[in-house]
Design an enzyme around this catalytic site. Sequence first.
Site, PDB file in Angstrom:
ATOM      1  N   SER A 136       0.855  -1.176   0.000  1.00  0.00           N
ATOM      2  CA  SER A 136       0.000   0.000   0.000  1.00  0.00           C
ATOM      3  C   SER A 136       0.896   1.232   0.000  1.00  0.00           C
ATOM      4  O   SER A 136       1.796   1.345   0.834  1.00  0.00           O
ATOM      5  CB  SER A 136      -0.867  -0.053   1.260  1.00  0.00           C
ATOM      6  OG  SER A 136      -1.644   1.102   1.379  1.00  0.00           O
ATOM      7  N   LYS A 162      -1.016  -0.808  -4.425  1.00  0.00           N
ATOM      8  CA  LYS A 162      -2.256  -0.090  -4.100  1.00  0.00           C
ATOM      9  C   LYS A 162      -1.884   1.357  -3.807  1.00  0.00           C
ATOM     10  O   LYS A 162      -1.034   1.623  -2.956  1.00  0.00           O
ATOM     11  CB  LYS A 162      -2.902  -0.770  -2.880  1.00  0.00           C
ATOM     12  CG  LYS A 162      -3.843   0.086  -2.060  1.00  0.00           C
ATOM     13  CD  LYS A 162      -4.663  -0.773  -1.110  1.00  0.00           C
ATOM     14  CE  LYS A 162      -4.805  -0.151   0.269  1.00  0.00           C
ATOM     15  NZ  LYS A 162      -5.584  -0.997   1.188  1.00  0.00           N
ATOM     16  N   LYS A 164      -3.001   5.008  -2.433  1.00  0.00           N
ATOM     17  CA  LYS A 164      -3.988   5.742  -1.642  1.00  0.00           C
ATOM     18  C   LYS A 164      -4.397   6.961  -2.452  1.00  0.00           C
ATOM     19  O   LYS A 164      -3.525   7.651  -3.023  1.00  0.00           O
ATOM     20  CB  LYS A 164      -3.351   6.182  -0.319  1.00  0.00           C
ATOM     21  CG  LYS A 164      -3.076   5.019   0.616  1.00  0.00           C
ATOM     22  CD  LYS A 164      -4.388   4.477   1.140  1.00  0.00           C
ATOM     23  CE  LYS A 164      -4.165   3.478   2.273  1.00  0.00           C
ATOM     24  NZ  LYS A 164      -5.448   2.975   2.784  1.00  0.00           N
ATOM     25  N   ASP A 189      -7.223   3.035  -3.172  1.00  0.00           N
ATOM     26  CA  ASP A 189      -7.977   3.014  -1.913  1.00  0.00           C
ATOM     27  C   ASP A 189      -8.271   4.454  -1.490  1.00  0.00           C
ATOM     28  O   ASP A 189      -7.350   5.238  -1.268  1.00  0.00           O
ATOM     29  CB  ASP A 189      -7.141   2.310  -0.835  1.00  0.00           C
ATOM     30  CG  ASP A 189      -7.883   2.183   0.490  1.00  0.00           C
ATOM     31  OD1 ASP A 189      -9.075   2.561   0.546  1.00  0.00           O
ATOM     32  OD2 ASP A 189      -7.278   1.703   1.469  1.00  0.00           O
ATOM     33  N   GLU A 214     -11.180   0.801  -3.818  1.00  0.00           N
ATOM     34  CA  GLU A 214     -11.540   0.401  -2.457  1.00  0.00           C
ATOM     35  C   GLU A 214     -12.209   1.551  -1.705  1.00  0.00           C
ATOM     36  O   GLU A 214     -11.697   2.682  -1.701  1.00  0.00           O
ATOM     37  CB  GLU A 214     -10.254  -0.039  -1.745  1.00  0.00           C
ATOM     38  CG  GLU A 214     -10.482  -0.718  -0.413  1.00  0.00           C
ATOM     39  CD  GLU A 214      -9.163  -1.119   0.251  1.00  0.00           C
ATOM     40  OE1 GLU A 214      -8.098  -1.053  -0.410  1.00  0.00           O
ATOM     41  OE2 GLU A 214      -9.200  -1.481   1.427  1.00  0.00           O
ATOM     42  N   ASP A 239     -14.183  -2.046   2.277  1.00  0.00           N
ATOM     43  CA  ASP A 239     -13.274  -2.302   3.403  1.00  0.00           C
ATOM     44  C   ASP A 239     -13.998  -1.867   4.676  1.00  0.00           C
ATOM     45  O   ASP A 239     -14.655  -2.685   5.338  1.00  0.00           O
ATOM     46  CB  ASP A 239     -11.968  -1.516   3.170  1.00  0.00           C
ATOM     47  CG  ASP A 239     -11.036  -1.509   4.373  1.00  0.00           C
ATOM     48  OD1 ASP A 239     -11.269  -2.270   5.322  1.00  0.00           O
ATOM     49  OD2 ASP A 239     -10.047  -0.739   4.378  1.00  0.00           O
ATOM     50  N   LYS A 263     -10.368  -7.725   6.805  1.00  0.00           N
ATOM     51  CA  LYS A 263      -9.400  -7.374   7.855  1.00  0.00           C
ATOM     52  C   LYS A 263      -9.931  -8.003   9.134  1.00  0.00           C
ATOM     53  O   LYS A 263     -10.996  -7.586   9.625  1.00  0.00           O
ATOM     54  CB  LYS A 263      -9.330  -5.865   8.038  1.00  0.00           C
ATOM     55  CG  LYS A 263      -8.510  -5.141   6.997  1.00  0.00           C
ATOM     56  CD  LYS A 263      -8.445  -3.670   7.331  1.00  0.00           C
ATOM     57  CE  LYS A 263      -7.714  -2.901   6.247  1.00  0.00           C
ATOM     58  NZ  LYS A 263      -8.044  -1.471   6.285  1.00  0.00           N
ATOM     59  N   GLY A 291      -4.485  -4.891   5.471  1.00  0.00           N
ATOM     60  CA  GLY A 291      -3.455  -4.715   6.494  1.00  0.00           C
ATOM     61  C   GLY A 291      -3.731  -3.452   7.283  1.00  0.00           C
ATOM     62  O   GLY A 291      -4.401  -2.539   6.800  1.00  0.00           O
TER      63      GLY A 291
HETATM   64  O1  NPG Z   1       0.015  -2.831   4.599  1.00  0.00           O
HETATM   65  O2  NPG Z   1      -0.536  -2.950   6.675  1.00  0.00           O
HETATM   66  C1  NPG Z   1      -0.583  -2.413   5.583  1.00  0.00           C
HETATM   67  C2  NPG Z   1      -1.413  -1.163   5.438  1.00  0.00           C
HETATM   68  C3  NPG Z   1      -2.370  -1.203   4.319  1.00  0.00           C
HETATM   69  O3  NPG Z   1      -3.252   0.807   3.458  1.00  0.00           O
HETATM   70  C4  NPG Z   1      -3.275  -0.018   4.342  1.00  0.00           C
HETATM   71  N1  NPG Z   1      -4.074   0.090   5.385  1.00  0.00           N
HETATM   72  O4  NPG Z   1      -7.092   1.784   4.901  1.00  0.00           O
HETATM   73  O5  NPG Z   1      -6.460  -0.190   4.464  1.00  0.00           O
HETATM   74  C5  NPG Z   1      -6.258   0.901   4.968  1.00  0.00           C
HETATM   75  C6  NPG Z   1      -4.937   1.200   5.621  1.00  0.00           C
HETATM   76  C7  NPG Z   1      -4.963   1.435   7.097  1.00  0.00           C
HETATM   77  C8  NPG Z   1      -3.798   1.465   7.803  1.00  0.00           C
HETATM   78  C9  NPG Z   1      -6.104   1.617   7.790  1.00  0.00           C
HETATM   79  C10 NPG Z   1      -3.762   1.667   9.170  1.00  0.00           C
HETATM   80  C11 NPG Z   1      -6.076   1.830   9.153  1.00  0.00           C
HETATM   81  C12 NPG Z   1      -4.902   1.848   9.830  1.00  0.00           C
END
Ligand code: NPG
Length: 367
Positions: A136, A162, A164, A189, A214, A239, A263, A291
Site C-alpha cells: 500500500s 495499491k 492511496k 484506496d 476500495e 473495506d 481485515k 493490512g
Molecule cells: O500494509 O498494513 C498495511 C497497510 C495497508 O493501506 C493499508 N491500510 O485503509 O487499508 C487501509 C490502511 C490502514 C492502515 C487503515 C492503518 C487503518 C490503519
Amino acid sequence: MKLTEVELRVIELPLVRPFRTSFGTQSSRQVLMVKVINENGTIGWAECVAMSEPLYSPEYTHACIDLIKRFLIPALNSAGDFKAEEVATILKPFLGGQMAKASLETAILDAQLRDQKMSLAKYLGATKNKVECGVSVGIANNLESLAEEVKSYVDAGYRRIKLKIEPGWDINAVKSIRQIYPEIPLQVDANQAYTRDDGKHLAQLDDFNLLLIEQPLDEHDILGHALLAKEVKTPICLDESIISLQSAQDALALKATTVINIKPGRVGGYLESVKIHDLCVENRVPVWCGGMLETGIGRAANLALAALPGFTLPGDTSASARYFKQDVTTPFVMDDGYLTVPTGDGIGVTPDLDFLDSITRSKEVIR
Ligand code: NPG
C-alpha cells in the site's frame, strides 16, 4: 480455557516513512499488544489493530483498553471455562468493539492452539504455504516522489501496488504510475474520501485497468456504493463497511461490492473472517487480506488467513521492512514477492521481549 492473566501493553513503533492516507498522516504506529495466560500457563499473543485516534474506525487504542478491562475480561471470567470458539458469543452483548474483541479472541486462540500443538494456518483451513505480497503506497508530496516510492517496491518484488487516493490526488497519480508500469496489478484506496456526486469523476479511473477501487464512499453508504457501481466499470471493493458476516451478506446482495477486503480486526476476529471468506467462495467473490500496519504478531496471523483458498488477490501482506526498521518478532522477509506462512503452533511467532520493553509506553496486568 480459563484466563489467569491478561497483559495490556501499549507500544510505539516508528515507521520507516510517514504513511499518508485521506484520513491523516502517521509517522509511528501505536499498538495495543494483548497477552493472555491460561490455566496451563500457556501464553497467547495478539495485537489490537485500532489506531491511536478514531480516524479509520470509531475504535482507538485507549477505548479498546477500557472496553477490554471494564467489560470483556469480566464477561470471560464469569463464563468460567470456555473455548476460543465461544468467545464471540460470550462478548456479543457488548455492541461494537470488533477490534478489541478480535485481539482478545486471537490471543486466546493462540494459547489454545499452542496447547493443541496446531498452527493457526492449519486450524483456519489454509491451503497455501506462501502468500503473494501487495503493498500500500501512501499519498505522496508530488508525482516524482510517488514514482520513486513505487519503483522501490516494484524492484523489491511486490506483486501488486495499491495507491492511496483522495480528491486532488487520484486520476493523475494513477495515470502517472500506469504509464511507467502498463502491466502491474494496480488498485486504489480512497478510505471514504468521495461522495455520491463523484461518480463521473471516479469513472475516469476506468481507463487504467485497475483491479478495484476500495471504499470510495462513507462506510455507512451502502446504497451509494451500489449506485456508484453502475457508474464506474472498475470493480468496487468494500473495506470499512464490512464489519461482520452480516454486513458482507448485505453488501453483496445489494450489489454494493464485487470484491471484499477482509481485515480480521475490523470484523471481530479470524473466526468471523473465515465465515466471510466462505460466503465469498460460495458466491465466487474474490477476497484479499487487508493490512493495518501490523507488527509481526498481527502479520503472522494475517498470513495464516491469507493462505485460505478464497484469497485469490494479493493482499496488503507486506514484509516487515515496508513499515518498520525493527519488528517486534523475527522480521517477515519477502522472497520473490511472497511471504511464507508460519507453521509453528498458534500464530507461530512470539515477540522479542527486550525490544518490546524498550518501546513500551504503558503496561497493565489484570489477574
Ligand atoms: O500494509 O498494513 C498495511 C497497510 C495497508 O493501506 C493499508 N491500510 O485503509 O487499508 C487501509 C490502511 C490502514 C492502515 C487503515 C492503518 C487503518 C490503519
